[in-house]
Write an enzyme that holds these catalytic residues in place. Structure first.
Site, PDB file in Angstrom:
ATOM      1  N   GLY A  84       0.895  -1.088  -0.122  1.00 35.03           N
ATOM      2  CA  GLY A  84      -0.033   0.021   0.101  1.00 35.03           C
ATOM      3  C   GLY A  84       1.010   1.114  -0.089  1.00 35.03           C
ATOM      4  O   GLY A  84       1.958   1.086  -0.027  1.00 35.03           O
ATOM      5  N   ASP A  86       0.645   5.738   1.487  1.00 35.09           N
ATOM      6  CA  ASP A  86      -0.175   6.888   2.086  1.00 35.09           C
ATOM      7  C   ASP A  86      -0.306   7.683   0.904  1.00 35.09           C
ATOM      8  O   ASP A  86      -1.349   8.582   1.069  1.00 35.09           O
ATOM      9  CB  ASP A  86       0.739   7.572   3.215  1.00 35.09           C
ATOM     10  CG  ASP A  86       1.031   6.254   4.151  1.00 35.09           C
ATOM     11  OD1 ASP A  86      -0.094   5.770   4.693  1.00 35.09           O
ATOM     12  OD2 ASP A  86       2.172   5.935   4.547  1.00 35.09           O
ATOM     13  N   LYS A  96       5.355   6.674   2.276  1.00 35.11           N
ATOM     14  CA  LYS A  96       5.006   5.436   2.816  1.00 35.11           C
ATOM     15  C   LYS A  96       5.502   5.524   4.289  1.00 35.11           C
ATOM     16  O   LYS A  96       6.469   6.274   4.733  1.00 35.11           O
ATOM     17  CB  LYS A  96       5.728   4.060   2.095  1.00 35.11           C
ATOM     18  CG  LYS A  96       4.775   3.714   1.137  1.00 35.11           C
ATOM     19  CD  LYS A  96       5.270   2.504   0.212  1.00 35.11           C
ATOM     20  CE  LYS A  96       5.441   1.108   1.193  1.00 35.11           C
ATOM     21  NZ  LYS A  96       3.971   0.740   2.022  1.00 35.11           N
ATOM     22  N   GLY A  98       3.206   5.454   7.055  1.00 34.59           N
ATOM     23  CA  GLY A  98       2.034   5.482   7.772  1.00 34.59           C
ATOM     24  C   GLY A  98       2.110   4.573   8.902  1.00 34.59           C
ATOM     25  O   GLY A  98       1.575   4.651  10.018  1.00 34.59           O
ATOM     26  N   GLY A  99       2.096   3.339   8.612  1.00 37.31           N
ATOM     27  CA  GLY A  99       1.958   2.200   9.541  1.00 37.31           C
ATOM     28  C   GLY A  99       3.434   1.705  10.198  1.00 37.31           C
ATOM     29  O   GLY A  99       3.616   0.752  10.934  1.00 37.31           O
ATOM     30  N   GLU A 105       9.896  -2.174   4.342  1.00 35.82           N
ATOM     31  CA  GLU A 105       9.127  -2.048   2.989  1.00 35.82           C
ATOM     32  C   GLU A 105      10.111  -1.564   1.908  1.00 35.82           C
ATOM     33  O   GLU A 105      10.031  -2.021   0.755  1.00 35.82           O
ATOM     34  CB  GLU A 105       8.132  -1.117   3.168  1.00 35.82           C
ATOM     35  CG  GLU A 105       6.758  -1.589   4.168  1.00 35.82           C
ATOM     36  CD  GLU A 105       5.756  -0.424   4.492  1.00 35.82           C
ATOM     37  OE1 GLU A 105       4.662  -0.811   4.635  1.00 35.82           O
ATOM     38  OE2 GLU A 105       5.947   0.573   4.398  1.00 35.82           O
TER      39      GLU A 105
HETATM   40  C1  5RP Z   1       2.885   1.146   6.304  1.00 32.80           C
HETATM   41  C2  5RP Z   1       2.769   1.578   5.067  1.00 32.80           C
HETATM   42  C3  5RP Z   1       1.470   1.495   4.644  1.00 32.80           C
HETATM   43  O1  5RP Z   1       1.262   0.717   3.096  1.00 32.80           O
HETATM   44  C4  5RP Z   1       0.580   2.698   4.212  1.00 32.80           C
HETATM   45  O2  5RP Z   1       0.833   3.289   5.501  1.00 32.80           O
HETATM   46  C5  5RP Z   1      -0.918   2.514   3.809  1.00 32.80           C
HETATM   47  O3  5RP Z   1      -1.421   1.795   4.666  1.00 32.80           O
HETATM   48  P1  5RP Z   1      -2.894   1.549   4.594  1.00 32.80           P
HETATM   49  O4  5RP Z   1      -3.281   0.636   3.482  1.00 32.80           O
HETATM   50  O5  5RP Z   1      -3.427   1.150   5.987  1.00 32.80           O
HETATM   51  O6  5RP Z   1      -3.718   3.009   4.211  1.00 32.80           O
HETATM   52  O7  5RP Z   1       3.499   2.311   4.422  1.00 32.80           O
HETATM   53  O8  5RP Z   1       4.419   1.438   6.584  1.00 32.80           O
END
Ligand code: 5RP
Length: 232
Positions: A84, A86, A96, A98-99, A105
């Site tokens: 995924g 952000d 990227k 956010g998680g 990654e």
């Molecule tokens: C995690 C990321 C995610 O891919 C990104 O935060 C998107 O997350 P989501 O699919 O929950 O919107 O980079 O580190």
């Protein structure tokens, strides 16, 4: 359709690019989780793949789904990573992290022949920066690192508050690699490739959430279906 249904649709589309025998990078986040679940269904139906997870959370999800796992120490290259994002811009540059999994990654994406980014349409932007840029840092000397970050932002004409990310316990969020994350709320990043280069050479920065030239294909789910965008 709910946001979650859109994410699952994008994940299902990416699954069409998976072939028997592939070595896959497995992303992190709510959209990538759909991909892992759908891939798990295919594996239980007889598909033979092996995955490298980009976080401990994804490792647990993939194991629960019955996907065989390996590491980048045991194999050479990956065929495809599905993850995924952000934010995604028209050059398929990404924000990227956010998680909190940006380091693994990026390592996994860099070891992959192709990266497909899956998202709902809300992640598509003209210019990166609306989403606060995650930067993974070493706790030692954080104030010096912050000052260096401000300099780098000023070089590209960007500025904004830099906040240490907290976890659910109210203390600093700790990544799978044992580092901290600061989020820089820049609003707009005028030259993301240049900023990426400037951030990469700051000693206290482990890595940052700008993924430049890594995604080859984006699958964006909206109310009217899936829009596929190739890197120009
Ligand atoms: C995690 C990321 C995610 O891919 C990104 O935060 C998107 O997350 P989501 O699919 O929950 O919107 O980079 O580190």
């Amino acid at each position: 359709m709910t946001m979650d249904e859109l994410k699952r649709k994008a994940a299902a589309c990416a699954l069409e690019h998976v072939r028997d025998g592939m070595k896959l990078g497995l992303g992190t986040g709510s959209t990538a989780k759909h991909f892992v679940e759908l891939l798990g269904e295919r594996v239980r139906g007889g598909l033979t793949v092996v995955g490298v997870p980009t976080s401990e959370v994804t490792r647990a999800d993939a194991q629960r789904c019955g996907i065989p796992l390996t590491t980048l120490d045991e194999i050479d290259r990956l065929d495809l990573t599905v993850d995924g994002a952000d934010e995604i811009d028209p050059a398929l540059n990404l924000i990227k992290g956010g998680g909190g999994a940006l380091l693994r990654e990026k390592i996994v994406a860099a070891a992959s022949d192709r990266m497909i980014v899956i998202a709902d349409e809300s992640k598509w932007v003209d210019t990166l920066g609306r989403f606060p840029l995650p930067i993974e840092v070493i706790p030692f000397g954080l104030s010096a690192t912050r000052r260096a970050l401000e300099h780098a932002f000023a070089e590209v004409g960007a500025s904004g508050p830099i906040k240490l990310r907290n976890g659910k316990d109210g203390h600093a969020f700790v990544t799978d690699g044992g580092h901290w994350i600061v989020d820089a709320d820049l609003g707009r990043i005028p030259d993301a490739p240049r900023l990426a280069g400037l951030l990469s050479v700051i000693p206290g920065v482990v890595d940052h959430g700008l993924f430049i030239g890594m995604a080859s294909l984006a699958m964006l789910a909206g109310p009217n279906g899936i829009r596929t965008v190739e890197r120009p």
